[in-house]
Design a protein around this motif. Structure first.
Motif, PDB file in Angstrom:
ATOM      1  N   ILE A 183       4.866  -4.800   6.233  1.00 33.65           N
ATOM      2  CA  ILE A 183       3.887  -3.851   6.766  1.00 33.65           C
ATOM      3  C   ILE A 183       2.723  -3.782   5.790  1.00 33.65           C
ATOM      4  O   ILE A 183       2.901  -3.420   4.620  1.00 33.65           O
ATOM      5  CB  ILE A 183       4.502  -2.452   6.929  1.00 33.65           C
ATOM      6  N   SER A 184       1.532  -4.140   6.246  1.00 32.78           N
ATOM      7  CA  SER A 184       0.344  -4.011   5.403  1.00 32.78           C
ATOM      8  C   SER A 184      -0.348  -2.704   5.785  1.00 32.78           C
ATOM      9  O   SER A 184      -0.899  -2.583   6.877  1.00 32.78           O
ATOM     10  CB  SER A 184      -0.586  -5.214   5.578  1.00 32.78           C
ATOM     11  N   ALA A 185      -0.290  -1.739   4.881  1.00 30.90           N
ATOM     12  CA  ALA A 185      -0.727  -0.380   5.188  1.00 30.90           C
ATOM     13  C   ALA A 185      -1.770   0.129   4.200  1.00 30.90           C
ATOM     14  O   ALA A 185      -1.843   1.325   3.924  1.00 30.90           O
ATOM     15  CB  ALA A 185       0.476   0.558   5.204  1.00 30.90           C
ATOM     16  N   THR A 186      -2.590  -0.766   3.656  1.00 26.23           N
ATOM     17  CA  THR A 186      -3.621  -0.328   2.720  1.00 26.23           C
ATOM     18  C   THR A 186      -4.794   0.272   3.492  1.00 26.23           C
ATOM     19  O   THR A 186      -4.858   0.200   4.719  1.00 26.23           O
ATOM     20  CB  THR A 186      -4.135  -1.504   1.858  1.00 26.23           C
ATOM     21  N   GLY A 201       0.817  -1.214   0.000  1.00 24.13           N
ATOM     22  CA  GLY A 201       0.000   0.000   0.000  1.00 24.13           C
ATOM     23  C   GLY A 201       0.842   1.251   0.000  1.00 24.13           C
ATOM     24  O   GLY A 201       1.579   1.517   0.947  1.00 24.13           O
ATOM     25  N   ALA A 202       0.744   2.036  -1.079  1.00 24.63           N
ATOM     26  CA  ALA A 202       1.551   3.253  -1.222  1.00 24.63           C
ATOM     27  C   ALA A 202       0.710   4.503  -1.020  1.00 24.63           C
ATOM     28  O   ALA A 202       0.871   5.496  -1.729  1.00 24.63           O
ATOM     29  CB  ALA A 202       2.229   3.283  -2.586  1.00 24.63           C
ATOM     30  N   LEU A 261       8.034  -1.283  -2.045  1.00 26.38           N
ATOM     31  CA  LEU A 261       6.700  -0.705  -1.883  1.00 26.38           C
ATOM     32  C   LEU A 261       5.794  -1.251  -2.980  1.00 26.38           C
ATOM     33  O   LEU A 261       6.061  -1.054  -4.167  1.00 26.38           O
ATOM     34  CB  LEU A 261       6.796   0.820  -1.961  1.00 26.38           C
ATOM     35  N   VAL A 262       4.728  -1.953  -2.579  1.00 24.54           N
ATOM     36  CA  VAL A 262       3.823  -2.604  -3.531  1.00 24.54           C
ATOM     37  C   VAL A 262       2.530  -1.798  -3.628  1.00 24.54           C
ATOM     38  O   VAL A 262       1.898  -1.484  -2.610  1.00 24.54           O
ATOM     39  CB  VAL A 262       3.503  -4.048  -3.086  1.00 24.54           C
TER      40      VAL A 262
END
Length: 218
Positions: free
Chosen positions: A70-73, A7-8, A28-29
């Motif tokens: 890190i999952s940041a979506t 998540g960017a 970064l995906v």
């Protein structure tokens, strides 16, 4: 440390900037092509296009050798899937996930592969502190929390700032040079420091955009 961030958005991007500035390997995906295009100039961050919920994409991105995911979506269901894949399929040692809806917080536990669950209203300060033990990184994240952007720019032989001292470069309002990294070592950014090709600058600003700061040096 090798870190993969799913998540960017604003949060994921700020964490990528700070961790890469601390000389970590950052991936970064992001599946939004327009967002990836905006981040094309992000220094020392590897951008991967695609859905971080796709196990084959995570493998291609390097999840098997990551120390931290890190999952940041902005979607809790996506953050849970990313966390579960990271822990169960790729054996990542440390997994952190953003909790967007507080009603879903009970789901973010070890059963879903989550080691550290962080509410959306809180930047990932506690995560970075636990994962890296780097107080300087935590301090930079606190700047982000206060609305201060952490921005990097590199000096090349074609940069307009090459050969000039810091005092000769007009910086955007509200911007300060935090450090100049030369030959892998940070130096005190006094006004008499003369910039050379290969120098990397870390700046903080609460007003200027990344484009304005790059324009001042490039």
């Amino acid at each position: 440390m090798k870190v993969l961030i799913g998540g960017a958005g604003r949060l994921g991007t700020q964490i990528a900037q700070v961790l890469s500035a601390a000389h970590n390997e950052v991936i970064l995906v992001e599946q939004d092509d327009d967002r990836l295009a905006e981040l094309a100039a992000l220094p020392r961050v590897r951008l991967v296009a695609g859905d971080a919920c796709d196990s084959s994409l995570l493998e291609h991105a390097g999840a098997l050798t990551c120390d931290l995911v890190i999952s940041a979506t902005g979607r809790d269901e996506d953050n849970l899937v990313i966390s579960l894949l990271a822990k169960r399929q790729f054996g990542v040692g440390r997994v952190a996930a953003r909790v967007n809806d507080s009603e879903n917080a009970w789901l973010f536990d070890q059963q879903w592969g989550v080691d550290v669950a962080v509410p959306a209203a809180t930047p990932l300060i506690s995560l970075i502190e636990e994962a890296t033990g780097a107080t300087d990184t935590v301090a930079l994240l606190r700047l982000s929390k206060a609305g201060v952007e952490v921005i990097e720019t590199a000096i090349t032989e074609h940069s307009r700032a090459a050969g000039h001292t810091l005092s000769e470069i007009p910086l955007p309002s509200g911007t300060v040079v935090a450090t100049v990294v030369r030959d892998g070592r940070p130096t005190v950014p006094g006004p008499g420091v003369r910039l050379q090709p290969g120098d990397e600058l870390l700046l903080v600003s609460h007003e200027a955009t990344e484009q304005e700061i790059h324009a001042a040096f490039q």
